[in-house]
Design a protein around this motif. Structure first.
Motif, PDB file in Angstrom:
ATOM      1  N   UNK A 149       0.745 -60.187  59.046  1.00 51.80           N
ATOM      2  CA  UNK A 149      -0.784 -60.165  58.942  1.00 51.80           C
ATOM      3  C   UNK A 149      -1.435 -58.734  58.953  1.00 51.80           C
ATOM      4  N   UNK A 150      -0.805 -57.851  59.479  1.00 58.13           N
ATOM      5  CA  UNK A 150      -1.118 -56.265  59.535  1.00 58.13           C
ATOM      6  C   UNK A 150      -0.997 -55.852  58.119  1.00 58.13           C
ATOM      7  N   UNK A 151       0.324 -56.107  57.585  1.00 56.96           N
ATOM      8  CA  UNK A 151       0.308 -55.579  56.201  1.00 56.96           C
ATOM      9  C   UNK A 151      -0.672 -56.308  55.159  1.00 56.96           C
ATOM     10  N   UNK A 152      -0.793 -57.567  55.517  1.00 53.56           N
ATOM     11  CA  UNK A 152      -2.028 -58.282  54.417  1.00 53.56           C
ATOM     12  C   UNK A 152      -3.338 -57.884  54.465  1.00 53.56           C
ATOM     13  N   UNK A 153      -3.588 -57.616  55.786  1.00 52.71           N
ATOM     14  CA  UNK A 153      -5.083 -57.340  56.034  1.00 52.71           C
ATOM     15  C   UNK A 153      -5.431 -55.797  55.714  1.00 52.71           C
ATOM     16  N   UNK A 154      -4.412 -54.961  55.856  1.00 48.42           N
ATOM     17  CA  UNK A 154      -4.703 -53.698  55.327  1.00 48.42           C
ATOM     18  C   UNK A 154      -4.441 -53.620  53.722  1.00 48.42           C
ATOM     19  N   UNK A 155      -4.035 -54.214  53.036  1.00 48.94           N
ATOM     20  CA  UNK A 155      -4.150 -54.455  51.534  1.00 48.94           C
ATOM     21  C   UNK A 155      -5.512 -55.162  51.128  1.00 48.94           C
ATOM     22  N   UNK A 156      -5.980 -56.164  52.027  1.00 47.06           N
ATOM     23  CA  UNK A 156      -7.160 -56.589  51.627  1.00 47.06           C
ATOM     24  C   UNK A 156      -8.410 -55.592  51.928  1.00 47.06           C
ATOM     25  N   UNK A 157      -8.308 -54.846  52.903  1.00 53.80           N
ATOM     26  CA  UNK A 157      -9.189 -53.836  53.278  1.00 53.80           C
ATOM     27  C   UNK A 157      -9.062 -52.690  52.294  1.00 53.80           C
ATOM     28  N   UNK A 158      -8.048 -52.368  51.535  1.00 52.18           N
ATOM     29  CA  UNK A 158      -7.932 -51.356  50.758  1.00 52.18           C
ATOM     30  C   UNK A 158      -8.648 -51.811  49.205  1.00 52.18           C
ATOM     31  N   UNK A 159      -8.531 -52.914  49.051  1.00 56.37           N
ATOM     32  CA  UNK A 159      -9.297 -53.406  47.877  1.00 56.37           C
ATOM     33  C   UNK A 159     -10.600 -54.087  48.135  1.00 56.37           C
ATOM     34  N   UNK A 160     -11.146 -53.700  49.299  1.00 58.37           N
ATOM     35  CA  UNK A 160     -12.469 -54.239  49.830  1.00 58.37           C
ATOM     36  C   UNK A 160     -12.627 -55.830  49.655  1.00 58.37           C
ATOM     37  N   UNK A 161     -11.578 -56.454  50.042  1.00 55.80           N
ATOM     38  CA  UNK A 161     -11.685 -57.746  50.288  1.00 55.80           C
ATOM     39  C   UNK A 161     -12.228 -58.323  51.587  1.00 55.80           C
ATOM     40  N   UNK A 162     -12.836 -59.474  51.615  1.00 57.36           N
ATOM     41  CA  UNK A 162     -13.389 -59.892  53.074  1.00 57.36           C
ATOM     42  C   UNK A 162     -12.338 -60.825  53.551  1.00 57.36           C
ATOM     43  N   UNK A 163     -12.021 -60.677  54.723  1.00 57.69           N
ATOM     44  CA  UNK A 163     -10.739 -61.549  55.347  1.00 57.69           C
ATOM     45  C   UNK A 163     -11.599 -62.845  56.034  1.00 57.69           C
ATOM     46  N   UNK A 164     -11.457 -63.962  55.611  1.00 60.51           N
ATOM     47  CA  UNK A 164     -12.056 -65.120  56.172  1.00 60.51           C
ATOM     48  C   UNK A 164     -11.484 -65.861  57.072  1.00 60.51           C
ATOM     49  N   UNK A 165      -9.998 -66.121  56.971  1.00 60.21           N
ATOM     50  CA  UNK A 165      -9.355 -66.660  58.167  1.00 60.21           C
ATOM     51  C   UNK A 165      -7.725 -66.396  58.115  1.00 60.21           C
ATOM     52  N   UNK A 166      -7.327 -66.547  59.253  1.00 60.43           N
ATOM     53  CA  UNK A 166      -5.689 -66.481  59.341  1.00 60.43           C
ATOM     54  C   UNK A 166      -5.195 -67.985  60.045  1.00 60.43           C
ATOM     55  N   UNK A 167      -4.586 -68.523  59.532  1.00 61.25           N
ATOM     56  CA  UNK A 167      -4.231 -70.110  60.001  1.00 61.25           C
ATOM     57  C   UNK A 167      -2.814 -69.958  59.937  1.00 61.25           C
ATOM     58  N   UNK A 168      -2.068 -70.073  61.122  1.00 62.83           N
ATOM     59  CA  UNK A 168      -0.832 -70.314  61.004  1.00 62.83           C
ATOM     60  C   UNK A 168      -0.013 -69.165  60.416  1.00 62.83           C
ATOM     61  N   UNK A 169       0.597 -69.192  59.030  1.00 65.28           N
ATOM     62  CA  UNK A 169       1.034 -68.158  58.432  1.00 65.28           C
ATOM     63  C   UNK A 169       0.453 -67.922  56.906  1.00 65.28           C
TER      64      UNK A 169
END
Length: 372
Positions: free
Chosen positions: A218-238
């Motif tokens: 999730x650290x890798x995915x969230x960093x990529x989402x923030x770089x492209x200015x996406x909004x993280x709505x939920x983390x569920x399971x995997x």
């Protein structure tokens, strides 16, 4: 002689009078009370000193060259930067009409000529206490506002990149909308990302390592989402849900989503390689993307609320994610409409027809295989 409290700035009074002798007397009386004084002998220089030196109180004669006392008071009270400065009008005019004019101009108090020292000091001290109280209340209000904004900032940091959070915070209306009930319809591009091989991982890897490994993912995915200015709505399971074009407009939202998905897969590759070397598993990421109108806002109970998006685009993105192979991005038909420019040299593109749950017929999608 009374002294200002230790560490406190001295109280500064601007004396405005075209009679130098009168101005000198007023200054002398005020200085004996431990106050600092400024002086102006006409309306124009008085207004300049008020704008540039910000006195704590203005003691102003009514009749003088240039703007008179009524006009000075009116301008001081009309300017947001100076409106809280108390203004005392000193006048030889005893008629009621003059008092009414002064009240209409915003005067805080009046002194009649000839000015009596005891009355002057009593009125100035009263206004000083009022001024200090106003300053204290304003300081408390600003501190509470800063504290509230910091709380909002911390909340936003759960969802948004730092730069996007700053943009939202600068727009009070948009920022407040995140804390309202579910009520806003908006167009978004939804991205779902899922860890492939998680079942095998959970069966093979010691239980004590599962959560740290998911944190890496999730650290890798969230960093990529923030770089492209996406909004993280939920983390569920995997799996992870990211939205684009919400809460701020992004005309290139579909392109951002695809670029973000590719970055997630590429940046997770070294982590996946380490897992393979240690545990003999071959993980990857499956991604689904679709665009459309959704409802965005808060969902939950009084004790727990989650900012989220709900709609067909989210459902289709989730179904596409479930159908995506490892290190593959499946793009729904509405998101694909604006992606003609997204044919990278290191990406394999093909078109498919998929049967998705909840859809009457096959859905045409683009499949992007990303080299990881």
């Amino acid at each position: 002689m009374p002294e200002a409290a230790e560490g406190a700035a001295p109280f500064r009074v601007l004396v405005v009078d075209d009679d130098p002798d009168m101005a000198g007397f007023l200054q002398m009386w005020l200085k004996r009370e431990g106050m600092q004084t400024l002086v102006a002998h006409d309306g124009d220089s008085a207004l300049m000193k008020i704008m540039t030196e910000a006195p704590d109180l203005v003691l102003c004669d009514v009749m003088m060259p240039g703007p008179d006392g009524f006009e000075i008071c009116r301008r001081v009270k009309a300017d947001e930067a100076t409106a809280l400065i108390p203004v005392v009008l000193v006048t030889a005019l005893e008629d009621q009409d003059s008092r009414v004019r002064g009240i209409e101009a915003g005067a805080d108090d009046f002194l009649s000529k000839p000015v009596k020292r005891e009355e002057l000091i009593a009125r100035v001290k009263t206004l000083r206490r009022l001024h200090d109280t106003r300053k204290e209340l304003e300081a408390r209000r600003l501190a509470a506002e800063v504290q509230e904004k910091e709380a909002i900032r911390k909340t936003f940091s759960r969802y948004l990149s730092p730069q996007l959070a700053e943009r939202v915070l600068s727009d009070t209306t948009r920022g407040e909308s995140l804390f309202r009930n579910l009520s806003e319809r908006t167009a978004v591009v939804a991205l779902f990302a899922d860890l492939r091989g998680f079942t095998r991982l959970s069966e093979t890897v010691p239980v004590s390592r599962i959560v740290p490994m998911l944190n890496e993912f999730f650290t890798v995915l969230t960093a990529a989402a923030h770089e492209y200015e996406g909004t993280v709505f939920s983390m569920a399971g995997d799996s992870l849900l990211v939205g684009f074009n919400v809460p701020v407009p992004q005309p290139d939202a579909a392109e951002r989503a695809v670029a973000c998905g590719r970055a997630m897969i590429e940046r997770f590759a070294p982590v996946a390689g380490g897992w393979t070397a240690r545990y003999g598993i071959t993980p990857g990421i499956g991604i689904g993307i679709e665009a459309g109108e959704v409802v965005a806002g808060n969902v939950g109970a009084p004790s727990f609320v989650s900012y989220t998006i709900i709609g067909d685009a989210v459902n289709v993105a989730a179904r596409l994610m479930q159908n995506a192979k490892a290190n593959e991005i499946l793009i729904g038909p509405r998101a694909a409409l604006s992606l003609e420019r997204m044919l990278g040299r290191d990406t394999t593109l093909d078109r498919r027809e998929l049967a998705l749950k909840g859809k009457a017929g096959p859905v045409g999608v683009l499949a992007l295989k990303v080299a990881a």
